[in-house]
Design a protein around this motif. Structure first.
Motif, PDB file in Angstrom:
ATOM      1  N   GLU A 161     -31.935 -39.421 -21.071  1.00 39.80           N
ATOM      2  CA  GLU A 161     -30.792 -39.873 -21.624  1.00 39.80           C
ATOM      3  C   GLU A 161     -31.060 -41.085 -22.467  1.00 39.80           C
ATOM      4  OE1 GLU A 161     -27.245 -38.062 -18.604  1.00 39.80           O
ATOM      5  OE2 GLU A 161     -28.101 -40.359 -18.328  1.00 39.80           O
ATOM      6  N   ARG A 221     -25.114 -42.378 -21.841  1.00 36.24           N
ATOM      7  CA  ARG A 221     -24.548 -41.032 -21.666  1.00 36.24           C
ATOM      8  C   ARG A 221     -23.557 -41.023 -20.558  1.00 36.24           C
ATOM      9  NH1 ARG A 221     -28.860 -39.757 -24.972  1.00 36.24           N
ATOM     10  NH2 ARG A 221     -28.361 -38.073 -26.750  1.00 36.24           N
ATOM     11  N   LYS A 225     -19.435 -41.047 -20.185  1.00 35.75           N
ATOM     12  CA  LYS A 225     -18.865 -40.135 -19.294  1.00 35.75           C
ATOM     13  C   LYS A 225     -17.838 -40.822 -18.560  1.00 35.75           C
ATOM     14  CE  LYS A 225     -20.055 -36.781 -15.557  1.00 35.75           C
ATOM     15  NZ  LYS A 225     -18.862 -37.333 -14.461  1.00 35.75           N
ATOM     16  N   THR A 257     -19.269 -35.910 -25.202  1.00 35.59           N
ATOM     17  CA  THR A 257     -18.864 -36.270 -23.873  1.00 35.59           C
ATOM     18  C   THR A 257     -17.360 -35.953 -23.809  1.00 35.59           C
ATOM     19  OG1 THR A 257     -20.769 -37.912 -23.640  1.00 35.59           O
ATOM     20  CG2 THR A 257     -18.974 -38.019 -22.062  1.00 35.59           C
ATOM     21  N   CYS A 260     -16.586 -32.507 -23.390  1.00 31.24           N
ATOM     22  CA  CYS A 260     -16.889 -31.772 -22.093  1.00 31.24           C
ATOM     23  C   CYS A 260     -16.092 -32.353 -21.132  1.00 31.24           C
ATOM     24  CB  CYS A 260     -18.422 -32.070 -21.791  1.00 31.24           C
ATOM     25  SG  CYS A 260     -19.993 -31.920 -22.588  1.00 31.24           S
ATOM     26  N   ASN A 261     -15.772 -33.430 -20.960  1.00 35.25           N
ATOM     27  CA  ASN A 261     -14.865 -34.061 -20.144  1.00 35.25           C
ATOM     28  C   ASN A 261     -13.371 -33.291 -20.289  1.00 35.25           C
ATOM     29  OD1 ASN A 261     -16.712 -35.867 -18.894  1.00 35.25           O
ATOM     30  ND2 ASN A 261     -15.888 -37.494 -19.937  1.00 35.25           N
ATOM     31  N   VAL A 407     -23.239 -33.198 -19.765  1.00 35.90           N
ATOM     32  CA  VAL A 407     -23.034 -34.299 -18.924  1.00 35.90           C
ATOM     33  C   VAL A 407     -22.279 -33.894 -17.828  1.00 35.90           C
ATOM     34  CG1 VAL A 407     -21.233 -35.240 -20.467  1.00 35.90           C
ATOM     35  CG2 VAL A 407     -22.469 -36.733 -18.743  1.00 35.90           C
ATOM     36  N   ASN A 408     -21.083 -33.073 -17.921  1.00 30.55           N
ATOM     37  CA  ASN A 408     -19.951 -32.803 -17.355  1.00 30.55           C
ATOM     38  C   ASN A 408     -20.526 -31.801 -15.921  1.00 30.55           C
ATOM     39  OD1 ASN A 408     -20.225 -30.717 -19.245  1.00 30.55           O
ATOM     40  ND2 ASN A 408     -18.625 -29.488 -18.389  1.00 30.55           N
ATOM     41  N   GLU A 471     -27.286 -33.333 -26.951  1.00 31.05           N
ATOM     42  CA  GLU A 471     -25.846 -32.647 -27.200  1.00 31.05           C
ATOM     43  C   GLU A 471     -26.328 -31.188 -28.110  1.00 31.05           C
ATOM     44  OE1 GLU A 471     -25.588 -36.685 -26.063  1.00 31.05           O
ATOM     45  OE2 GLU A 471     -26.513 -35.875 -27.728  1.00 31.05           O
TER      46      GLU A 471
END
Length: 486
Positions: A161, A221, A225, A257, A260-261, A407-408, A471
């Motif tokens: 990362e 990263r 998040k 990010t 994804c979140n 990342v999620n 990514e």
């Protein structure tokens, strides 16, 4: 500093004058400005070295039980069964660490997870060193196992990362080099040191990483998040250099990010969506090839294999250590030039050849054929296997695991893959003696067959991730799922 202060404010360490830290090899690189980052700063190198100390701790723990065996048995009057429990309980600790590592790293951050694991390892080594009986010895070994179970996940993720895509492979493969060095150095020091002193020496890299972690930036990263965008930019600027343009890279990290979140669910359910099936298959599959291909069979029972083959174990240990370190160094220079897949194909093919050759030597020995050449054939096969693991399978699965999960889902995915890896490690270590007694040749032919299947697996399923942003890699795997679904 309290946890609330760390979450809500910018750390003074991120704002300090870092002129002396921002030495760069390629300060004006155009790809650095574009977020691809072919620049290597002092901060980046220092951070990576502090992180990979964790796998030196791992190597120490793996290598400790062999040179310490006779001293512990004599001084504490343990039975062989009690010492076997001491040796194997490291794997139980690793399983516990694997279960908690992903959630921990997501909740408190990569750097804080390092502090937890270092503290566990430090307490564990001290407990071993000052043990007066079996219970404190086992407790210390268990704590070290939990610590390295956490480190085995956090460090590859953390390194991947923070590093620019053009150098990510080489930086992450420092992990395999440090682990091999930890095993080799422990063997060497253990041959001249008392087991208590050897355990105290094991605390040194724990202290180095524990203190060093105060001076390294958190993963950008992870900061993205948890919504700490200001800290993210400061951390990324430190890593890339004060004159680097980080705007594009920071924007890409934040945008991806946030996406994804917004689309993620809570808990382990998110991981088992079909769009992550390929990533999970690749991560678990590579660990299965590494573990069930016989790594721990060779590592834990190296001396007994050589003695059964009629080759001096002392000579073989030195030669194998040299081969391991040389091939690990070679892989550092090859991975970002040739890519992950080619090295994995060479590595799995070499493991297949090495195990087949070792099995052939024992087969010939069982028929009393070629008694003069079977020891040479055995050591040749073992060295081919060790060299092949060192150039690819020993480190690249950790790199790919760190690269392919968004990342999620990185926390639960990392826990799942590491749990599978530690379970496979225990199964191979536990079954080797039984299989070897059943058929000294057959066990290596089984490992050769699994490695051969690994060649097909890598060729068909493992994506090439060289020179691609994290990514981009993760989005491409999800795109692959959508294309397959159409």
């Amino acid at each position: 500093m309290s946890m609330e202060e760390e979450e809500g404010t910018v750390s003074p360490l991120l704002e300090e004058n870092v002129d002396h830290e921002n030495w760069e090899m390629n300060e004006h690189s155009s790809s650095a400005a574009a977020g691809g980052g072919s620049s290597v700063t002092f901060t980046l190198v220092f951070t990576a070295l502090i992180l990979v100390c964790g796998f030196y701790i791992y190597g120490n723990a793996m290598g400790y039980s062999s040179p310490a065996e006779s001293g512990i048995l004599d001084e504490l009057s343990l039975s062989l069964a009690a010492y076997s429990l001491f040796g194997s309980i490291l794997t139980i600790g690793g399983l516990i660490g694997a279960l908690s590592c992903g959630k921990m790293a997501d909740l408190i951050g990569r750097r804080s997870a390092l502090w937890v694991s270092d503290a566990l390892c430090l307490i564990g080594w001290l407990a071993i060193s000052f043990s007066k009986g079996a219970w404190s010895l086992d407790l210390g070994r268990l704590l070290v196992g939990i610590g390295i179970g956490i480190l085995a996940y956090v460090i590859p993720i953390y390194v991947a990362e923070i590093t620019p895509k053009n150098f990510r492979g080489a930086f992450t493969l420092l992990i395999a080099l440090m682990m091999g060095s930890g095993i080799s150095v422990t063997f060497i020091i253990g041959s001249v040191c008392n087991w208590r002193i050897l355990a105290l020496i094991g605390t040194i890299p724990c202290v180095v990483q524990l203190i060093g972690a105060f001076f390294i930036p958190e993963s950008p990263r992870w900061l993205a998040k948890v919504g700490r965008e200001k800290d993210l930019k400061l951390a990324l600027q430190r890593l890339r250099g004060k004159n680097a343009d980080i705007s594009q890279e920071a924007a890409e990290i934040i945008d991806y990010t946030q996406d994804c979140n917004q689309t993620s669910e809570d808990g382990i359910k998110e991981l088992f969506q079909r769009k992550y099936a390929l990533a999970i298959t690749v991560g678990v599959g590579l660990m299965a090839i590494l573990q069930f291909g016989g790594l721990n069979g060779y590592t834990y029972y190296f001396s007994s294999i050589l003695e059964s083959a009629g080759f001096p174990s002392s000579v073989g240990s030195v030669v194998a250590s040299i081969v391991q370190i040389v091939m690990n160094i070679c892989s550092l220079f090859l991975i970002d030039n040739f890519g992950r897949r080619p090295l994995l194909l060479v590595s799995t093919s070499g493991c297949c050849l090495g195990s087949f050759t070792t099995g052939l030597s024992f087969l010939l020995q069982s028929f009393h054929l070629g008694n003069e050449i079977t020891p040479i054939l055995a050591i040749a096969g073992i060295l081919v296997f060790i060299g092949s693991v060192s150039i690819g399978l020993g480190g690249i699965p950790l790199i790919i695991m760190a690269e392919i999960f968004p990342v999620n889902v990185k926390g639960p995915a990392g826990s799942l893959v590491n749990l599978f890896s530690w379970a496979g490690s225990w199964i191979v270590a536990y079954t080797f003696n039984y299989l070897f007694e059943w058929s000294s040749a057959g066990v290596f032919f089984i490992y050769a067959m699994i490695a051969g299947l690994g060649v097909i697996f890598v060729a068909k399923l493992v994506p090439e991730t060289k020179g691609r942003a994290l990514e981009e890699i993760q989005a491409s795997l999800i795109t692959h799922y959508h294309q397959e679904s159409v």
